[in-house]
Write a protein that holds these residues in place. Structure first.
Motif, PDB file in Angstrom:
ATOM      1  N   ILE A 166      11.400   4.463   0.036  1.00  0.00           N
ATOM      2  CA  ILE A 166      12.406   3.390   0.301  1.00  0.00           C
ATOM      3  C   ILE A 166      12.620   3.455   1.740  1.00  0.00           C
ATOM      4  N   GLY A 167      12.924   4.543   2.424  1.00  0.00           N
ATOM      5  CA  GLY A 167      13.173   4.498   3.869  1.00  0.00           C
ATOM      6  C   GLY A 167      11.932   4.161   4.608  1.00  0.00           C
ATOM      7  N   ALA A 168      10.590   4.454   4.216  1.00  0.00           N
ATOM      8  CA  ALA A 168       9.418   4.231   5.021  1.00  0.00           C
ATOM      9  C   ALA A 168       9.076   2.909   5.115  1.00  0.00           C
ATOM     10  N   ALA A 169       9.534   2.155   3.684  1.00  0.00           N
ATOM     11  CA  ALA A 169       9.173   0.848   3.534  1.00  0.00           C
ATOM     12  C   ALA A 169      10.050  -0.114   4.380  1.00  0.00           C
ATOM     13  N   VAL A 199      15.525  -2.061  -1.022  1.00  0.00           N
ATOM     14  CA  VAL A 199      14.514  -1.676  -1.660  1.00  0.00           C
ATOM     15  C   VAL A 199      14.570  -1.029  -3.206  1.00  0.00           C
ATOM     16  N   PHE A 200      14.211  -1.735  -3.983  1.00  0.00           N
ATOM     17  CA  PHE A 200      13.954  -1.180  -5.639  1.00  0.00           C
ATOM     18  C   PHE A 200      12.769  -0.668  -5.743  1.00  0.00           C
ATOM     19  N   THR A 201      12.710   0.496  -6.426  1.00  0.00           N
ATOM     20  CA  THR A 201      11.267   1.004  -7.063  1.00  0.00           C
ATOM     21  C   THR A 201      11.342   1.478  -8.329  1.00  0.00           C
ATOM     22  N   GLN A 202      10.196   1.216  -9.219  1.00  0.00           N
ATOM     23  CA  GLN A 202      10.205   1.962 -10.423  1.00  0.00           C
ATOM     24  C   GLN A 202       8.779   2.452 -10.570  1.00  0.00           C
ATOM     25  N   ALA A 203       8.894   4.068 -11.019  1.00  0.00           N
ATOM     26  CA  ALA A 203       7.761   4.768 -10.965  1.00  0.00           C
ATOM     27  C   ALA A 203       6.993   4.984 -12.194  1.00  0.00           C
ATOM     28  N   ALA A 204       5.962   5.322 -12.479  1.00  0.00           N
ATOM     29  CA  ALA A 204       5.165   5.316 -13.463  1.00  0.00           C
ATOM     30  C   ALA A 204       5.845   6.511 -14.451  1.00  0.00           C
ATOM     31  N   ARG A 205       6.289   7.317 -13.941  1.00  0.00           N
ATOM     32  CA  ARG A 205       7.004   8.608 -14.617  1.00  0.00           C
ATOM     33  C   ARG A 205       8.657   8.427 -14.208  1.00  0.00           C
ATOM     34  N   ALA A 206       9.395   9.480 -15.326  1.00  0.00           N
ATOM     35  CA  ALA A 206      10.846   9.365 -15.054  1.00  0.00           C
ATOM     36  C   ALA A 206      11.384  10.664 -15.093  1.00  0.00           C
ATOM     37  N   ASP A 238       0.964  -1.210   0.132  1.00  0.00           N
ATOM     38  CA  ASP A 238       0.043   0.049  -0.071  1.00  0.00           C
ATOM     39  C   ASP A 238       0.956   1.153   0.080  1.00  0.00           C
ATOM     40  N   MET A 239       1.909   1.262   0.631  1.00  0.00           N
ATOM     41  CA  MET A 239       2.903   2.406   0.992  1.00  0.00           C
ATOM     42  C   MET A 239       3.364   2.446  -0.548  1.00  0.00           C
ATOM     43  N   PHE A 240       3.905   1.397  -1.444  1.00  0.00           N
ATOM     44  CA  PHE A 240       4.375   1.654  -2.664  1.00  0.00           C
ATOM     45  C   PHE A 240       3.399   2.140  -3.500  1.00  0.00           C
ATOM     46  N   ASP A 241       2.071   1.713  -3.405  1.00  0.00           N
ATOM     47  CA  ASP A 241       0.871   2.175  -4.203  1.00  0.00           C
ATOM     48  C   ASP A 241       0.750   3.705  -3.932  1.00  0.00           C
ATOM     49  N   ASP A 242       0.803   4.111  -2.899  1.00  0.00           N
ATOM     50  CA  ASP A 242       0.528   5.515  -2.472  1.00  0.00           C
ATOM     51  C   ASP A 242       1.704   6.339  -3.189  1.00  0.00           C
ATOM     52  N   ALA A 243       2.710   5.937  -3.194  1.00  0.00           N
ATOM     53  CA  ALA A 243       3.775   6.634  -3.551  1.00  0.00           C
ATOM     54  C   ALA A 243       4.045   6.472  -5.253  1.00  0.00           C
ATOM     55  N   GLY A 244       2.987   5.726  -5.891  1.00  0.00           N
ATOM     56  CA  GLY A 244       3.140   5.681  -7.331  1.00  0.00           C
ATOM     57  C   GLY A 244       4.258   4.852  -7.844  1.00  0.00           C
ATOM     58  N   VAL A 245       4.599   3.696  -7.090  1.00  0.00           N
ATOM     59  CA  VAL A 245       5.869   2.980  -7.645  1.00  0.00           C
ATOM     60  C   VAL A 245       5.497   1.360  -7.553  1.00  0.00           C
ATOM     61  N   ARG A 246       6.077   0.688  -8.495  1.00  0.00           N
ATOM     62  CA  ARG A 246       6.276  -0.631  -8.167  1.00  0.00           C
ATOM     63  C   ARG A 246       7.384  -1.000  -7.129  1.00  0.00           C
ATOM     64  N   SER A 289      13.007  13.802 -13.070  1.00  0.00           N
ATOM     65  CA  SER A 289      14.180  14.007 -12.647  1.00  0.00           C
ATOM     66  C   SER A 289      14.186  13.886 -10.987  1.00  0.00           C
ATOM     67  N   ARG A 290      13.043  14.351 -10.696  1.00  0.00           N
ATOM     68  CA  ARG A 290      12.757  14.564  -9.163  1.00  0.00           C
ATOM     69  C   ARG A 290      11.694  13.781  -8.771  1.00  0.00           C
ATOM     70  N   LEU A 291      11.673  12.875  -8.003  1.00  0.00           N
ATOM     71  CA  LEU A 291      10.557  11.981  -7.364  1.00  0.00           C
ATOM     72  C   LEU A 291      10.485  11.826  -5.944  1.00  0.00           C
ATOM     73  N   PRO A 292      10.322  12.936  -5.223  1.00  0.00           N
ATOM     74  CA  PRO A 292      10.688  12.843  -3.685  1.00  0.00           C
ATOM     75  C   PRO A 292       9.743  11.835  -3.272  1.00  0.00           C
ATOM     76  N   ARG A 293       8.552  11.516  -3.625  1.00  0.00           N
ATOM     77  CA  ARG A 293       7.515  10.313  -2.969  1.00  0.00           C
ATOM     78  C   ARG A 293       8.299   9.186  -3.298  1.00  0.00           C
ATOM     79  N   ALA A 294       8.762   8.918  -4.422  1.00  0.00           N
ATOM     80  CA  ALA A 294       9.489   7.647  -4.739  1.00  0.00           C
ATOM     81  C   ALA A 294      10.773   7.346  -3.750  1.00  0.00           C
ATOM     82  N   ASP A 295      11.559   8.667  -3.707  1.00  0.00           N
ATOM     83  CA  ASP A 295      12.780   8.414  -2.993  1.00  0.00           C
ATOM     84  C   ASP A 295      12.401   8.036  -1.560  1.00  0.00           C
ATOM     85  N   ALA A 296      11.173   8.898  -0.772  1.00  0.00           N
ATOM     86  CA  ALA A 296      11.056   8.699   0.548  1.00  0.00           C
ATOM     87  C   ALA A 296      10.502   7.446   0.935  1.00  0.00           C
TER      88      ALA A 296
END
Length: 322
Positions: free
Chosen positions: A287-290, A269-276, A16-24, A278-285
């Motif tokens: 990683i630590g939260a999970a 923790v590896f992630t892939q966002a739906a977008r590329a 759910d945390m990954f989903d909320d951040a918009g990442v796989r 250059s700044r994806l702060p939620r995708a970064d954060a």
């Protein structure tokens, strides 16, 4: 997670945390001393890892130093023709620079210097890295020539006229990219479980000599980036060592979390966002939260009377000193 009745709940919360951040997301967090005590999400799936490939490259360098095959003090001169694109270190230099192989390893691990990594890889050789990974029980880790080869492939895959144009294609969310761009068969890749195994070998002096493992732990602890794994543990009495990796829509970190009481956890923790972007702060954060959620789960199963104050979040977080 192995052997706990709360596994479905913690995995669902992390998903759910990954989903909320918009990442796989892919995840492997384990107790260093009891690796079967772990929280995992798709831990055996190969993933393109970006600069996380520098961890097995560092390990191979140290093993060759231990054997006498490489002199860590050997001087290497880097000129304009040696530059590999990247936002840090010697990749930005305009003039010729000379330093030891060992210091190049420090640069590639602390600030993810691509030119330094390429120089080390030229000396070490891709075949030696693959052999070291097999020897350490991580045969699913491949570097495919590191950043230089990955960039060359990207130009070919996108049909761009230059690397800068290929990188613009990669960052354009309205452009449909060939599937090969994120295919782990053609990029530096690893599984979360394999990377966790490699980290455990470094932290238990199994990856190389005790002296070399101490060197590796020291430089991984000096990485300055605090926006991914370390963001989940913002306390002075928690040490986070790691290596980040970034490529297009992918944001990763592989590291080790050491608590004040001596308990230690590998955290990948590896992630892939739906977008590329250059700044994806939620995708970064995330990683630590999970990673923090997984560590809290593991500690909750070990210590029913409660978590250490810093991990339980009972006191206000103080700024990290690095």
């Amino acid at each position: 997670m192995s052997g706990t009745r709360r596994e479905p709940d913690v995995r669902r919360r992390i998903r759910d945390m990954f989903d909320d951040a918009g990442v796989r997301g892919w995840l492997h967090v384990a107790d260093l001393r009891r690796p079967t005590a772990c929280v995992t999400i798709d831990p055996d799936e190969p993933v393109p890892v970006g600069s996380v490939y520098k961890v097995p490259l560092m390990v191979t360098f140290c093993r060759l130093v231990d054997s006498g095959a490489v002199d860590p003090r050997q001087r290497v001169t880097l000129g304009a023709a040696d530059r590999i694109p990247g936002p840090t270190g010697t990749s930005l230099f305009r003039d010729e620079v000379s330093m030891s192989l060992r210091d190049l390893v420090v640069l590639m691990m602390t600030i993810s210097d691509n030119t330094a990594a390429h120089a080390v890889l030229r000396r070490v050789g891709t075949a030696a890295v693959e052999a070291a990974c097999r020897s350490l029980g991580v045969p699913d880790t491949h570097i495919h020539g590191g950043a230089a080869t990955n960039f060359e492939r990207l130009v070919t895959e996108t049909g761009a006229e230059s690397l800068s144009a290929a990188m613009r294609h990669l960052a354009d969310n309205d452009t449909t990219l060939p599937t090969a761009v994120y295919d782990p068969a053609y990029k530096a890749s690893a599984t979360p479980a394999g990377m966790a195994r490699l980290l455990r070998a470094i932290w238990t002096d199994q990856a190389a000599s005790a002296e070399s493992c101490a060197f590796m732990r020291d430089i991984m602890g000096k990485q300055p980036w605090g926006h991914r794994l370390a963001s989940g543990f913002p306390y002075d009495d928690v040490t986070v060592s790691g290596k980040t990796g970034t490529f297009g829509s992918m944001r990763h970190e592989a590291g080790v979390v050491e608590l004040a009481d001596g308990s230690t956890y590998t955290a990948v923790v590896f992630t892939q966002a739906a977008r590329a972007d250059s700044r994806l702060p939620r995708a970064d954060a995330v990683i630590g939260a999970a990673a923090r959620t997984a560590v809290e789960e593991l500690r909750g199963n070990e210590e029913p009377e409660g978590l250490p104050e810093s991990i339980a979040g009972a006191r206000e977080a103080r700024p990290r000193r690095r």
